[in-house]
Design an enzyme around this catalytic site. Structure first.
Site, mmCIF file in Angstrom:
data_model
loop_
_atom_site.group_PDB
_atom_site.id
_atom_site.type_symbol
_atom_site.label_atom_id
_atom_site.label_comp_id
_atom_site.label_asym_id
_atom_site.label_seq_id
_atom_site.Cartn_x
_atom_site.Cartn_y
_atom_site.Cartn_z
ATOM 1 N N HIS A 9 0.828 -1.207 0.000
ATOM 2 C CA HIS A 9 0.000 0.000 0.000
ATOM 3 C C HIS A 9 0.860 1.254 0.000
ATOM 4 O O HIS A 9 0.597 2.203 -0.723
ATOM 5 C CB HIS A 9 -0.937 -0.005 1.217
ATOM 6 C CG HIS A 9 -2.242 -0.673 0.942
ATOM 7 N ND1 HIS A 9 -2.358 -2.039 0.890
ATOM 8 C CD2 HIS A 9 -3.464 -0.171 0.665
ATOM 9 C CE1 HIS A 9 -3.616 -2.353 0.613
ATOM 10 N NE2 HIS A 9 -4.310 -1.229 0.470
ATOM 11 N N LYS B 103 -9.873 -7.559 8.352
ATOM 12 C CA LYS B 103 -10.520 -7.774 9.642
ATOM 13 C C LYS B 103 -10.264 -6.559 10.509
ATOM 14 O O LYS B 103 -9.227 -5.909 10.376
ATOM 15 C CB LYS B 103 -9.998 -9.054 10.304
ATOM 16 C CG LYS B 103 -8.549 -8.982 10.749
ATOM 17 C CD LYS B 103 -8.136 -10.232 11.503
ATOM 18 C CE LYS B 103 -6.653 -10.253 11.794
ATOM 19 N NZ LYS B 103 -6.276 -9.523 13.017
#
Lengths: 190, 280
Positions: A44, A109
């Site tokens: 990222h 999550k």
């Protein structure tokens, strides 16, 4: 929620358009089919640096679904090793930029920041939770895996996966309904 | 004087790394089964069922239970009548970790420098805790620790006057703030007393205790029970999506401390509470 009945999981296909994403509601159980891309912390960071330099991302994020995962190495005969979700919060600094670029789905999550949720509401994206720790179960639904960028990052490289009936739960929908908050509230002893 | 070689240590650690990462203890699986029957949320129940199914697949196919195969935390109780044959006991342990993570197709998650963050590529170094004990045996326990849960842990130095209420509040607030991040249902290790680092090691060791057992001291057993009930009343539930199973167990361990202090460490483990041990 309390008294909920067991509902059959909805099958969904990628690429996931904004129209399809808008149909999904927090609490829906889904089975994802098609192409999804992997990426976590280091990937990222690199993708955002790429955009900052005015260059193209290594894959088309328009209507794409990204899975925050750092899989285990594949054993001989396996497509991929254990591959459960990692904590999404570490991607929060980067996610809004990708959502603006067209990303419609994120799988991970844990909680997201309000900045991510605001970007999701504005651009019609959805956040799915996969079951943390159930990496062996999820790896079975991954039929193909290919590293497409940042090979040097090892487990953190960007992979193109083809999944069949990958199990996930819609936790934050495009309207901002958040099952983490609603679920906790419903069962919290006052 | 008994002798133990470099190879004996390295082989043992190699096997334990693979075993710990692929086979979950019966105590954890049994606690999950009990929780599944008692869980009030049907979504929560279906999540626990999938977790149990995952644990079965991992054991049957000898694949990692979770892709985060952790940083290897290793507790060694070294009998004082055992002589090590070789140059470096720690290197023997690291060699075992290197082989285990390679041969077991386990994920290498360790970076050399915490600020520069370059992966060491072989999951070394491990975090090793040595204890010198009486006798001529060596006990090795390998506990791979994932960081989804490790990151949610906490340590606080209280004033003695703050007492038990401060301890309870820290444990409950730490779990409440962690929410879904540490992959509930979780196991919670609490270390109270000693010094700063002693409390942290106690908390980590508390995670190794068999689920279903209580601290032998009645006041600590009562504290464990109370904390577990309160934590399961937080509503977080399996994977944080709401429910009555947030934790499978709370284990409290204590050590004498200083008149001026009350150190408390809370170490959180996910439902993949792994460890494997051997006595040489």
């Amino acid at each position: 929620m309390k008294g909920e009945r067991i509902v059959e999981a909805k099958k969904i296909k990628t690429p996931l358009t904004r129209e399809q994403a808008k149909e999904l509601r927090a609490g829906d159980q889904v089975l994802i089919n098609g192409v999804i891309y992997t990426g976590r912390d280091a990937a990222h960071k690199r993708m955002i640096e790429t955009l900052d330099r005015g260059e193209d991302l290594p894959f088309d994020v328009q209507d794409a679904v990204i899975y925050y995962v750092g899989p285990c190495p594949a054993k001989p005969g396996q497509v991929i090793g254990s591959a459960g979700p990692t904590t999404s919060g570490r991607m929060d600094a980067y996610a809004p930029t990708l959502i603006v670029k067209g990303l419609t789905g994120m799988i991970g999550k844990g909680l997201r920041t309000s900045a991510v949720i605001e970007a999701m509401k504005e651009h019609g994206s959805v956040y799915f939770a996969a079951i943390g720790g159930a990496g062996a179960l999820m790896a079975r639904t991954i039929k193909e895996s290919e590293v497409i960028a940042y090979d040097d990052l090892g487990t953190e490289a960007i992979r193109r996966l083809i999944v069949e009936d990958f199990p996930a739960i819609v936790v934050i929908d495009s309207q901002g309904n958040n099952l983490y908050e609603q679920g906790k509230e419903a069962y919290r002893k006052k | 004087m008994r002798r133990i070689t470099f190879e004996q240590i390295a082989c043992a650690v190699e096997k334990l790394c693979i075993e710990a990462n692929t086979i979950i203890g019966d105590d954890v699986n049994n606690a999950l089964k009990r929780a599944c029957n008692q869980e009030a949320s049907s979504l929560g129940q279906s999540i626990i069922q999938k977790i149990l199914e995952n644990n079965d697949i991992a054991a049957r196919e000898s694949v990692p239970i979770c892709q985060d195969t952790g940083m290897a935390v290793i507790f060694v109780d070294w009998g004082q009548d055992v002589r090590f044959e070789g140059s470096d006991i720690k290197e023997a342990i690291h060699e075992g970790v290197r082989r285990g993570y390679d041969k077991g197709y386990l994920r290498k998650s360790v970076v050399q420098d915490p600020l520069e963050r370059i992966n060491t590529g072989d999951n070394t170094p491990a975090v090793i805790h040595f204890d010198l004990v009486p006798g001529d045996k060596v006990h090795i326990l390998v506990a791979p620790k994932g960081f989804g849960s490790e990151n949610m842990s906490a340590l606080k130095m209280f004033k003695p006057s703050e007492g038990i209420e401060a301890v309870k509040k820290l444990v409950i607030d730490t779990v409440d703030n962690a929410g879904s991040n540490p992959c509930p249902p979780i196991v919670i290790g609490v270390g109270i007393g000693g010094t700063m680092e002693k409390s942290a090691i106690l908390a980590k060791k508390a995670l190794m205790r068999t689920i279903g057992t209580s601290n032998p001291k009645p006041h600590l057993a009562a504290l464990e029970k109370e904390l577990l009930e309160k934590i399961n009343g937080l509503g977080i539930g399996p994977q944080g999506l709401g429910g009555t199973t947030t934790a499978l167990a709370v284990h409290v361990e204590t050590y004498p401390t200083h008149i001026a202090g009350l150190p408390v460490a809370v170490n959180i483990n996910c439902h993949v509470t792994r460890h494997a041990e051997v006595e040489l």
